[in-house]
Design a protein around this motif. Sequence first.
Motif, PDB file in Angstrom:
ATOM      1  N   LYS A   2      18.917  -2.397 -28.323  1.00  0.00           N
ATOM      2  CA  LYS A   2      18.377  -2.731 -27.001  1.00  0.00           C
ATOM      3  C   LYS A   2      18.021  -4.211 -26.939  1.00  0.00           C
ATOM      4  CE  LYS A   2      18.555   1.496 -25.666  1.00  0.00           C
ATOM      5  NZ  LYS A   2      19.477   1.939 -24.680  1.00  0.00           N
ATOM      6  N   ASN A   3      18.190  -4.787 -25.775  1.00  0.00           N
ATOM      7  CA  ASN A   3      17.903  -6.193 -25.551  1.00  0.00           C
ATOM      8  C   ASN A   3      16.481  -6.324 -25.019  1.00  0.00           C
ATOM      9  OD1 ASN A   3      17.724  -8.787 -24.328  1.00  0.00           O
ATOM     10  ND2 ASN A   3      19.953  -8.869 -24.248  1.00  0.00           N
ATOM     11  N   LYS A   4      15.655  -7.102 -25.712  1.00  0.00           N
ATOM     12  CA  LYS A   4      14.245  -7.217 -25.311  1.00  0.00           C
ATOM     13  C   LYS A   4      14.091  -7.973 -23.999  1.00  0.00           C
ATOM     14  CE  LYS A   4      12.473 -11.345 -27.497  1.00  0.00           C
ATOM     15  NZ  LYS A   4      11.257 -11.878 -28.032  1.00  0.00           N
ATOM     16  N   THR A   5      14.991  -8.897 -23.687  1.00  0.00           N
ATOM     17  CA  THR A   5      14.912  -9.626 -22.431  1.00  0.00           C
ATOM     18  C   THR A   5      15.170  -8.689 -21.252  1.00  0.00           C
ATOM     19  OG1 THR A   5      15.671 -11.625 -23.553  1.00  0.00           O
ATOM     20  CG2 THR A   5      15.782 -11.620 -21.154  1.00  0.00           C
ATOM     21  N   LEU A  10      13.093  -5.659 -16.762  1.00  0.00           N
ATOM     22  CA  LEU A  10      13.005  -4.365 -16.073  1.00  0.00           C
ATOM     23  C   LEU A  10      11.556  -3.925 -15.953  1.00  0.00           C
ATOM     24  CD1 LEU A  10      15.999  -2.385 -17.620  1.00  0.00           C
ATOM     25  CD2 LEU A  10      15.802  -3.225 -15.280  1.00  0.00           C
ATOM     26  N   GLY A  11      10.767  -4.155 -16.993  1.00  0.00           N
ATOM     27  CA  GLY A  11       9.353  -3.794 -16.944  1.00  0.00           C
ATOM     28  C   GLY A  11       8.596  -4.591 -15.903  1.00  0.00           C
ATOM     29  N   ILE A  12       8.898  -5.883 -15.814  1.00  0.00           N
ATOM     30  CA  ILE A  12       8.191  -6.748 -14.862  1.00  0.00           C
ATOM     31  C   ILE A  12       8.573  -6.415 -13.421  1.00  0.00           C
ATOM     32  CG2 ILE A  12       7.999  -9.134 -14.045  1.00  0.00           C
ATOM     33  CD1 ILE A  12       8.130  -9.969 -17.025  1.00  0.00           C
ATOM     34  N   ILE A  19      11.801   2.201 -14.926  1.00  0.00           N
ATOM     35  CA  ILE A  19      13.185   1.911 -15.296  1.00  0.00           C
ATOM     36  C   ILE A  19      13.270   1.382 -16.728  1.00  0.00           C
ATOM     37  CG2 ILE A  19      15.248   0.571 -14.687  1.00  0.00           C
ATOM     38  CD1 ILE A  19      14.423   2.751 -12.642  1.00  0.00           C
ATOM     39  N   HIS A  20      12.294   0.588 -17.141  1.00  0.00           N
ATOM     40  CA  HIS A  20      12.313   0.040 -18.505  1.00  0.00           C
ATOM     41  C   HIS A  20      12.183   1.152 -19.546  1.00  0.00           C
ATOM     42  CE1 HIS A  20       8.072   0.374 -17.492  1.00  0.00           C
ATOM     43  NE2 HIS A  20       7.706   0.084 -18.729  1.00  0.00           N
ATOM     44  N   LYS A  21      11.466   2.214 -19.232  1.00  0.00           N
ATOM     45  CA  LYS A  21      11.331   3.340 -20.159  1.00  0.00           C
ATOM     46  C   LYS A  21      12.652   4.104 -20.271  1.00  0.00           C
ATOM     47  CE  LYS A  21       7.040   2.879 -21.332  1.00  0.00           C
ATOM     48  NZ  LYS A  21       6.673   2.519 -22.702  1.00  0.00           N
ATOM     49  N   LYS A  64      10.558  -1.260 -33.239  1.00  0.00           N
ATOM     50  CA  LYS A  64       9.890  -0.252 -32.413  1.00  0.00           C
ATOM     51  C   LYS A  64      10.840   0.439 -31.433  1.00  0.00           C
ATOM     52  CE  LYS A  64       5.826   0.588 -29.679  1.00  0.00           C
ATOM     53  NZ  LYS A  64       4.605   0.066 -29.101  1.00  0.00           N
ATOM     54  N   HIS A  65      11.779  -0.319 -30.859  1.00  0.00           N
ATOM     55  CA  HIS A  65      12.619   0.224 -29.780  1.00  0.00           C
ATOM     56  C   HIS A  65      14.103   0.235 -30.085  1.00  0.00           C
ATOM     57  CE1 HIS A  65       9.100   0.146 -27.227  1.00  0.00           C
ATOM     58  NE2 HIS A  65       8.918  -1.116 -27.561  1.00  0.00           N
ATOM     59  N   GLY A  66      14.487  -0.260 -31.252  1.00  0.00           N
ATOM     60  CA  GLY A  66      15.904  -0.315 -31.597  1.00  0.00           C
ATOM     61  C   GLY A  66      16.482   1.056 -31.886  1.00  0.00           C
ATOM     62  N   LYS A  67      17.760   1.073 -32.138  1.00  0.00           N
ATOM     63  CA  LYS A  67      18.449   2.336 -32.409  1.00  0.00           C
ATOM     64  C   LYS A  67      17.985   2.906 -33.737  1.00  0.00           C
ATOM     65  CE  LYS A  67      22.780   3.456 -31.088  1.00  0.00           C
ATOM     66  NZ  LYS A  67      24.225   3.322 -30.982  1.00  0.00           N
ATOM     67  N   ARG A  68      17.666   4.174 -33.729  1.00  0.00           N
ATOM     68  CA  ARG A  68      17.222   4.856 -34.949  1.00  0.00           C
ATOM     69  C   ARG A  68      18.311   5.815 -35.408  1.00  0.00           C
ATOM     70  NH1 ARG A  68      12.599   5.166 -31.405  1.00  0.00           N
ATOM     71  NH2 ARG A  68      11.103   3.605 -32.048  1.00  0.00           N
ATOM     72  N   TYR A  69      18.531   5.858 -36.703  1.00  0.00           N
ATOM     73  CA  TYR A  69      19.580   6.754 -37.254  1.00  0.00           C
ATOM     74  C   TYR A  69      18.954   7.918 -37.970  1.00  0.00           C
ATOM     75  CZ  TYR A  69      22.766   3.045 -36.117  1.00  0.00           C
ATOM     76  OH  TYR A  69      23.497   2.113 -35.445  1.00  0.00           O
TER      77      TYR A  69
END
Length: 69
Positions: A2-5, A10-12, A19-21, A64-69
């Motif tokens: 996921k891209n943090k930007t 999206l959160g802002i 939508i950010h969730k 925290k938010h990246g792809k988990r395997y």
Amino acid sequence: MKNKTVAGLLGIFLGDFGIHKFYLGKPGMGLLYLLFSWTAIPAVIGFIEGVMYLLSSEKDFQAKHGKRY
């Protein structure tokens, strides 16, 4: 990955609808934000989360938010 930007913007701008969730793969939280979007609470929390995403380091964000395997 996921891209943090993207998540931050999206959160802002669309945080009141969660939508950010949805973008971060947390549809349950996204629905909760959507259910309460008629109040100002999700908008404020979404804005704060968006700023926090943008200010976090890439390593911390992906841990925290990246792809988990």
